[in-house]
Scaffold this motif. Structure first.
Motif, PDB file in Angstrom:
ATOM      1  N   PHE A   5       0.825  -1.368  -0.120  1.00 30.41           N
ATOM      2  CA  PHE A   5      -0.170   0.149   0.208  1.00 30.41           C
ATOM      3  C   PHE A   5       1.110   1.189  -0.049  1.00 30.41           C
ATOM      4  O   PHE A   5       0.516   2.269  -0.719  1.00 30.41           O
ATOM      5  CB  PHE A   5      -0.675   0.131   1.059  1.00 30.41           C
ATOM      6  CG  PHE A   5      -1.703   1.196   1.378  1.00 30.41           C
ATOM      7  CD1 PHE A   5      -2.897   1.414   0.545  1.00 30.41           C
ATOM      8  CD2 PHE A   5      -1.600   2.301   2.116  1.00 30.41           C
ATOM      9  CE1 PHE A   5      -3.805   2.373   0.523  1.00 30.41           C
ATOM     10  CE2 PHE A   5      -2.456   3.266   2.067  1.00 30.41           C
ATOM     11  CZ  PHE A   5      -3.517   3.477   1.414  1.00 30.41           C
ATOM     12  N   ALA A   6       2.044   1.273   0.820  1.00 29.90           N
ATOM     13  CA  ALA A   6       2.662   2.386   0.885  1.00 29.90           C
ATOM     14  C   ALA A   6       3.446   2.673  -0.648  1.00 29.90           C
ATOM     15  O   ALA A   6       3.576   4.043  -1.056  1.00 29.90           O
ATOM     16  CB  ALA A   6       3.996   2.270   1.778  1.00 29.90           C
ATOM     17  N   PRO A  40      -6.508  10.250  19.266  1.00 25.79           N
ATOM     18  CA  PRO A  40      -6.155   8.934  19.504  1.00 25.79           C
ATOM     19  C   PRO A  40      -6.812   7.702  18.632  1.00 25.79           C
ATOM     20  O   PRO A  40      -7.948   7.758  18.544  1.00 25.79           O
ATOM     21  CB  PRO A  40      -6.617   8.869  21.087  1.00 25.79           C
ATOM     22  CG  PRO A  40      -6.587  10.288  21.494  1.00 25.79           C
ATOM     23  CD  PRO A  40      -7.116  10.833  20.397  1.00 25.79           C
ATOM     24  N   GLY A  41      -5.868   6.919  18.196  1.00 25.95           N
ATOM     25  CA  GLY A  41      -6.181   5.929  17.312  1.00 25.95           C
ATOM     26  C   GLY A  41      -6.544   6.414  15.871  1.00 25.95           C
ATOM     27  O   GLY A  41      -6.842   5.374  15.025  1.00 25.95           O
ATOM     28  N   GLU A  42      -6.519   7.376  15.479  1.00 29.27           N
ATOM     29  CA  GLU A  42      -6.413   8.089  13.999  1.00 29.27           C
ATOM     30  C   GLU A  42      -5.338   7.875  13.345  1.00 29.27           C
ATOM     31  O   GLU A  42      -4.070   7.943  13.976  1.00 29.27           O
ATOM     32  CB  GLU A  42      -6.865   9.244  14.122  1.00 29.27           C
ATOM     33  CG  GLU A  42      -6.987  10.144  12.731  1.00 29.27           C
ATOM     34  CD  GLU A  42      -7.378  11.436  12.612  1.00 29.27           C
ATOM     35  OE1 GLU A  42      -7.734  12.066  11.683  1.00 29.27           O
ATOM     36  OE2 GLU A  42      -7.389  12.152  13.888  1.00 29.27           O
ATOM     37  N   GLU A  43      -5.349   7.207  12.301  1.00 26.03           N
ATOM     38  CA  GLU A  43      -4.198   7.066  11.405  1.00 26.03           C
ATOM     39  C   GLU A  43      -4.052   8.224  10.080  1.00 26.03           C
ATOM     40  O   GLU A  43      -5.506   8.491   9.557  1.00 26.03           O
ATOM     41  CB  GLU A  43      -4.135   5.886  10.860  1.00 26.03           C
ATOM     42  CG  GLU A  43      -3.818   4.772  11.904  1.00 26.03           C
ATOM     43  CD  GLU A  43      -3.613   3.394  11.449  1.00 26.03           C
ATOM     44  OE1 GLU A  43      -3.062   2.477  12.333  1.00 26.03           O
ATOM     45  OE2 GLU A  43      -4.072   2.982  10.484  1.00 26.03           O
ATOM     46  N   ALA A  44      -2.876   8.477   9.509  1.00 30.11           N
ATOM     47  CA  ALA A  44      -2.733   9.020   8.444  1.00 30.11           C
ATOM     48  C   ALA A  44      -1.645   8.729   7.462  1.00 30.11           C
ATOM     49  O   ALA A  44      -0.313   8.472   8.196  1.00 30.11           O
ATOM     50  CB  ALA A  44      -2.435  10.730   8.692  1.00 30.11           C
ATOM     51  N   TRP A  45      -1.865   8.492   6.607  1.00 30.29           N
ATOM     52  CA  TRP A  45      -0.762   8.339   5.359  1.00 30.29           C
ATOM     53  C   TRP A  45      -0.317   9.561   4.873  1.00 30.29           C
ATOM     54  O   TRP A  45      -1.072  10.234   4.132  1.00 30.29           O
ATOM     55  CB  TRP A  45      -1.216   7.013   4.257  1.00 30.29           C
ATOM     56  CG  TRP A  45      -1.623   5.989   5.049  1.00 30.29           C
ATOM     57  CD1 TRP A  45      -2.728   5.289   5.796  1.00 30.29           C
ATOM     58  CD2 TRP A  45      -0.456   4.619   4.710  1.00 30.29           C
ATOM     59  NE1 TRP A  45      -2.608   3.926   5.999  1.00 30.29           N
ATOM     60  CE2 TRP A  45      -1.254   3.514   5.584  1.00 30.29           C
ATOM     61  CE3 TRP A  45       0.739   4.421   4.290  1.00 30.29           C
ATOM     62  CZ2 TRP A  45      -0.585   2.291   5.821  1.00 30.29           C
ATOM     63  CZ3 TRP A  45       1.235   3.295   4.424  1.00 30.29           C
ATOM     64  CH2 TRP A  45       0.695   2.268   5.057  1.00 30.29           C
ATOM     65  N   LEU A  46       0.945   9.644   4.767  1.00 26.35           N
ATOM     66  CA  LEU A  46       1.415  10.965   4.513  1.00 26.35           C
ATOM     67  C   LEU A  46       2.359  10.739   3.582  1.00 26.35           C
ATOM     68  O   LEU A  46       3.488   9.867   3.640  1.00 26.35           O
ATOM     69  CB  LEU A  46       2.032  11.790   5.226  1.00 26.35           C
ATOM     70  CG  LEU A  46       1.320  12.068   6.713  1.00 26.35           C
ATOM     71  CD1 LEU A  46       2.167  12.982   7.749  1.00 26.35           C
ATOM     72  CD2 LEU A  46      -0.199  12.946   6.155  1.00 26.35           C
ATOM     73  N   GLY A  51       8.036   4.281   8.298  1.00 27.46           N
ATOM     74  CA  GLY A  51       8.239   5.011   6.899  1.00 27.46           C
ATOM     75  C   GLY A  51       8.798   3.837   5.907  1.00 27.46           C
ATOM     76  O   GLY A  51       9.158   3.001   6.217  1.00 27.46           O
ATOM     77  N   TRP A  52       8.095   4.391   4.793  1.00 27.07           N
ATOM     78  CA  TRP A  52       8.630   3.291   3.688  1.00 27.07           C
ATOM     79  C   TRP A  52       9.555   4.467   2.704  1.00 27.07           C
ATOM     80  O   TRP A  52       9.051   5.698   2.391  1.00 27.07           O
ATOM     81  CB  TRP A  52       7.600   2.969   2.970  1.00 27.07           C
ATOM     82  CG  TRP A  52       6.888   1.930   3.729  1.00 27.07           C
ATOM     83  CD1 TRP A  52       6.860   0.560   3.560  1.00 27.07           C
ATOM     84  CD2 TRP A  52       5.757   1.919   4.729  1.00 27.07           C
ATOM     85  NE1 TRP A  52       6.412  -0.206   4.356  1.00 27.07           N
ATOM     86  CE2 TRP A  52       5.395   0.517   5.144  1.00 27.07           C
ATOM     87  CE3 TRP A  52       5.188   2.981   5.371  1.00 27.07           C
ATOM     88  CZ2 TRP A  52       4.498   0.363   6.292  1.00 27.07           C
ATOM     89  CZ3 TRP A  52       4.196   2.705   6.312  1.00 27.07           C
ATOM     90  CH2 TRP A  52       3.977   1.385   6.727  1.00 27.07           C
ATOM     91  N   GLY A  57      10.882   8.676  -2.634  1.00 30.06           N
ATOM     92  CA  GLY A  57       9.454   8.486  -2.328  1.00 30.06           C
ATOM     93  C   GLY A  57       8.948   8.058  -0.818  1.00 30.06           C
ATOM     94  O   GLY A  57       8.655   7.104  -0.393  1.00 30.06           O
ATOM     95  N   LEU A  58       9.321   9.018  -0.150  1.00 28.88           N
ATOM     96  CA  LEU A  58       9.021   8.802   1.611  1.00 28.88           C
ATOM     97  C   LEU A  58       7.626   8.759   1.833  1.00 28.88           C
ATOM     98  O   LEU A  58       6.843   9.719   1.446  1.00 28.88           O
ATOM     99  CB  LEU A  58       9.936   9.754   2.622  1.00 28.88           C
ATOM    100  CG  LEU A  58       9.424   9.718   3.888  1.00 28.88           C
ATOM    101  CD1 LEU A  58       9.895   8.240   4.405  1.00 28.88           C
ATOM    102  CD2 LEU A  58      10.251  10.765   4.428  1.00 28.88           C
ATOM    103  N   THR A  59       7.322   7.602   2.401  1.00 31.06           N
ATOM    104  CA  THR A  59       5.837   7.490   2.829  1.00 31.06           C
ATOM    105  C   THR A  59       5.466   7.583   4.255  1.00 31.06           C
ATOM    106  O   THR A  59       6.691   6.305   4.652  1.00 31.06           O
ATOM    107  CB  THR A  59       4.854   6.401   2.116  1.00 31.06           C
ATOM    108  OG1 THR A  59       4.870   6.871   0.517  1.00 31.06           O
ATOM    109  CG2 THR A  59       3.614   6.228   2.427  1.00 31.06           C
ATOM    110  N   LEU A  60       4.835   7.965   5.178  1.00 30.52           N
ATOM    111  CA  LEU A  60       4.804   7.808   6.353  1.00 30.52           C
ATOM    112  C   LEU A  60       3.351   7.406   6.981  1.00 30.52           C
ATOM    113  O   LEU A  60       2.605   8.114   6.212  1.00 30.52           O
ATOM    114  CB  LEU A  60       4.939   8.883   7.247  1.00 30.52           C
ATOM    115  CG  LEU A  60       6.479   9.535   6.799  1.00 30.52           C
ATOM    116  CD1 LEU A  60       6.496  11.175   7.686  1.00 30.52           C
ATOM    117  CD2 LEU A  60       7.599   8.951   7.158  1.00 30.52           C
TER     118      LEU A  60
END
Length: 874
Positions: A766-767, A784-790, A814-815, A848-851
């Motif tokens: 996915f990353a 709290p518990g929320e996620e973000a893909w950056l 990190g990817w 391509g850094l993905t967090l």
């Protein structure tokens, strides 16, 4: 009992005189360097860097679970192409000590034992047990032929193969049978170089089983400032010499002052761990690692070796070059030397060894060490005459720099170097010797005694050698910085140095780039559904060996004030009735959770992440046992709490019959420290848990006269089935009772769970993808518990970046370039060990850094405030 004797292969000979490779005696300096902790494109440069340090060998673990990524799924390609790494080592002129385990420790996920081994309740790891050995055979069938093809000298650089790793730390029931099985498999696959096994705490039999054909080696990790290193090491040199074997030190500290002390105490192989640092990529770090139980390993894997994780050379690098030059200069004289103590009187006015070591050199004379265990008054004055101490060697005062360990020569014949005489004393490192000229390295003045002449050579400055000639023999003194670059010395004392290494090329990127804008993806990673289950299953049973899973249910919490979580590991984010509780990282210990705000039937959800499986066998916490599995564990509703601290019967000391009745821990006796046992019947109509609050020292608890189990301060819980049980608690007596209290919690299990999983392959896939994203400006606040893909843009860089994250209550994965780089936990968290735990490293060329940023409940609100891209050069 049979014992291993001298080992001879076609090219590698080991006996009490040391190591010989194709007949040539040698002392080997060996640096740990791990292919699995570096990008493949950096392998050659790191190997060449080790060779440039003067070291002639690398030791390398081969992690089983790095190559068998799922049962029967093998990978030896790309960054897992260990054959290519070994071939590069040969091309760069390095020997290799290969360490295929099956267990390696190395602060690596599970010590390299595959996580799924724990799914078989009959399989016992690191034992002479058929199920485990069958799995080991599958691994050895893959890896040993690869090593056999690359043995020295026919086909490769491998000069030794290590079986197992520090087995003396582990409770192996049949060491002889286990090590015999590993040895026989190695021989059966054509391994002809010496097979070695290292002891982690000096128990040679515990590490090898005294199996013939397995050479004992030793790992020493002393306090560098201890005055007692030499006598301890000499003892092992003598024990091994009695077996006609050399002292092989397969792991030790990294300071060259200490390595010199080991050399003088008889070591033929010196392999400091970890000289060339690296990285724990992805989900590969372990948990545990002794110390305070329950620490996590960081993405950075750096214990201060002579090369940093990013490849920077530290001052110890040049010290390694100087030590290597001394070893080369003395050659076979040193390699064939025998360990002893000085034959001449030695004294010092500075802190030094309690029993200095010496080597009787082959051909005559001694090498003596008098380590200065003090430090300079100030950093600016380090190594100056003002700070130097004075040692008196055979009546001659000599200067010794603080924090140094010169390798002094006494009564050494000089004929092999073209001079008809004897060097009575030289107080500094001999880094070169040729007809008519001896070259020394020293921070302070050098004292030389030749015949009846005593010569004082002033302390050399960098770039300014000091020279003097006595009776036709020229002495040259160099500063260590120059000695590290020495190429040759002419007969007149002219010194030729190698060119200073060029400055590393730098990218045009400023040393620090602050990223304020990132792109937040609209989508989140998908889950793979993993079915319905009465009780929460382990993640491994769902096919997740690295990654995470989500557990969901509804529970009737009417009248319930708290839950009890038992066995949760590694990281549990629990949500009850929409409230996210503080992250739990208790490594399987019981944890009470206040749920008084929830009532009736409510939703319960837990996201459980694997940080890494334990690499040691630490009985203090359930998830730190070697082979322990990961997952939510069991969640219980606590229906009732009863104090059961009173009415315990006392047995032991002089307590007679009928047994006295006291509170738990309340017996008074003069026999302080001796064990006393307390018993009591406890009844519960449901499953229950005994909570022993106030445990300090480990206790022994048995239920219904069963096998006692250890209860520790870290996990003071005992689970009980419904019914009546007789409990026995045995503890060392303390006159004050120790403040121990006992509670009985009546429990009902929370059942009917549905599961979904995300293994590391799913998350990485996915990353690496793309999708709709919105530009956002930091700081980024999360619930709290929320996620973000950056997604983060990286500027060009020749050296890559250190990504430093500032924020609170977030965990970040990190990817880059299709690989999981590592993880960082910011805010309230467990203890971390290893390198810098607050950074991610993006190697040069990895784009391509993905967090993945996840908010966690705890002190403060979850927030990613700043994201700094730093140059590895600072």
């Amino acid at each position: 009992m049979s014992r291993p004797t001298a080992v001879v292969s076609s090219a590698i000979e080991l006996d009490a005189r040391g190591i010989r490779i194709e007949g040539s005696p040698c002392v080997i300096l060996c640096a740990s360097l791990f292919y699995f902790r570096l990008p493949r494109e950096q392998w050659r440069a790191r190997l060449e860097q080790v060779r440039a340090s003067g070291y002639t060998c690398v030791d390398v673990y081969l992690p089983w679970n790095f190559h068998e990524t799922a049962p029967g799924r093998w990978s030896f390609e790309g960054g897992r192409d260990v054959a290519a790494f070994l071939d590069l080592a040969q091309e760069t002129g390095l020997y290799v000590i290969a360490r295929p385990g099956p267990y390696i420790c190395s602060e690596w996920d599970g010590g390299a034992l595959p996580a799924w081994l724990g799914l078989d309740p009959e399989l016992r790891v690191r034992q002479n047990e058929p199920r485990f050995l069958a799995q080991v055979t599958a691994w050895f069938d893959q890896v040993l032929p690869l090593l056999a093809e690359r043995q020295y000298p026919a086909g490769g650089p491998v000069i030794m193969v290590q079986l197992e790793n520090e087995l003396d730390f582990f409770d192996c029931v049949d060491r002889v049978g286990y090590m015999t099985s590993l040895r026989d498999q190695a021989i059966g696959h054509g391994i002809t170089v010496p097979l070695i096994a290292c002891s982690g705490q000096g128990d040679i039999e515990g590490a090898t089983g005294n199996v013939p054909g397995v050479v004992p080696a030793c790992n020493f990790y002393p306090d560098d400032d201890s005055p007692d290193i030499e006598p301890e090491v000499r003892r092992y040199a003598e024990l091994l010499a009695d077996r006609d074997l050399p002292l092989l030190i397969t792991e030790t500290n990294r300071r060259h002052r200490t390595l010199r002390r080991l050399l003088a105490s008889g070591a033929s192989l010196i392999a400091p761990y970890l000289q060339s640092s690296g990285w724990n990529f992805g989900y590969t770090p372990s948990t545990g690692n002794w110390g305070a139980p329950g620490n996590f390993m960081s993405h950075g894997y750096d214990f201060g070796g002579y090369v940093s994780s990013t490849g920077a050379e530290r001052p110890e690098f040049a010290q390694g070059q100087v030590l290597a030059r001394v070893i080369d200069t003395l050659g076979s004289r040193l390699a064939l030397a025998t360990s002893t103590v000085p034959r001449v009187p030695v004294a010092a006015d500075f802190p030094t060894s309690s029993s200095p070591s010496a080597l009787d050199l082959d051909g005559g004379g001694q090498l003596i060490v008098v380590p200065h265990l003090g430090t300079a008054d100030t950093e600016e004055n380090a190594g100056t005459e003002k700070d130097a101490g004075t040692a008196v060697v055979n009546g001659v005062p000599v200067a010794v720099a603080p924090d140094s360990c010169p390798l002094m020569l006494v009564d050494v014949p000089l004929r092999p170097w073209g001079y008809d005489g004897t060097l009575a004393l030289a107080s500094a490192d001999l880094v070169a010797a040729a007809d008519g000229v001896l070259t020394f390295s020293s921070e302070v003045a050098v004292t030389v005694v030749l015949g009846g002449s005593r010569v004082e050579i002033p302390a050399p400055a960098v770039g300014a050698p000091e020279r003097t000639t006595v009776d036709g023999l020229t002495f040259v003194a160099l500063a260590p910085t120059d000695a590290a670059r020495l190429r040759a010395t002419d007969r007149d004392g002219t010194v030729h140095l190698t060119d200073a290494p060029p400055l590393r090329s730098r990218s045009t990127t400023p040393p620090t780039v602050v990223r304020e804008d990132v792109r937040r993806r609209a989508a989140v990673a998908p889950e793979a559904q993993a079915g319905a289950h009465e009780l929460p299953p382990t993640l491994e049973s769902l096919g997740v060996y690295r990654g995470r899973g989500t557990y969901r249910t509804t529970a009737d919490l009417t009248g319930v004030d708290e839950l009890l979580l038992v066995g949760g590991a590694d990281i549990v984010d629990l949500s009850v009735a929409g409230r996210v509780h503080p992250t739990i990282a208790g490594f399987g210990a019981g944890r009470r959770i206040d749920v008084r705000e929830a009532t009736g039937r409510v939703a319960v959800e837990a996201v459980v992440e694997i940080w890494g499986h334990a690499n040691f066998d630490d009985a203090r916490l359930p998830a730190l046992r070697l082979g322990a599995l990961r997952g939510l564990g069991t969640l219980w509703a606590v229906r009732d709490v009863t104090d059961v601290s009173a009415l315990w019967s006392v047995h032991g000391h002089w307590a007679g019959l009928p047994a006295p009745t006291r509170v738990l821990g309340g017996w008074s006796s003069t026999r302080v420290g001796l064990p006393v046992t307390y018993t009591r019947d406890i009844r519960s109509d449901t499953a229950s848990a005994l909570h022993l609050r106030g445990v300090v020292e480990p206790l022994r608890v048995s239920v219904d006269d069963g096998e006692p189990r250890t209860v520790t301060a870290e996990d003071p819980w005992v689970l009980l089935s419904a019914g009546t049980h007789q409990l026995s608690v045995t503890m060392p007596h303390h006159p004050s009772g120790g403040g121990l209290h006992a509670e009985l919690l009546a429990l009902d299990p929370v059942t009917d769970w549905t599961c979904a999983v995300q293994d590391d392959d799913l998350l990485t896939g996915f990353a690496a993808g793309a999708g709709p994203a919105q530009e956002v400006h930091l700081p980024l606040a999360l619930e709290p518990g929320e996620e973000a893909w950056l997604d983060v843009d990286l500027p060009p860089s020749d050296d890559g970046f250190l990504v430093r994250l500032d924020g609170s209550q977030i965990r970040v994965t990190g990817w880059a370039a299709g690989e999981c780089v590592g993880r960082v936990w910011v805010g309230d968290r467990p203890t971390f060990s290893g390198g810098d735990s607050n950074i991610l490293w993006i190697p040069s060329g990895w784009s391509g850094l993905t967090l993945l940023v996840r908010g966690a409940a705890g002190p403060g609100d979850p927030e990613l405030r700043t994201l700094r891209l730093e140059s590895p050069d600072g």
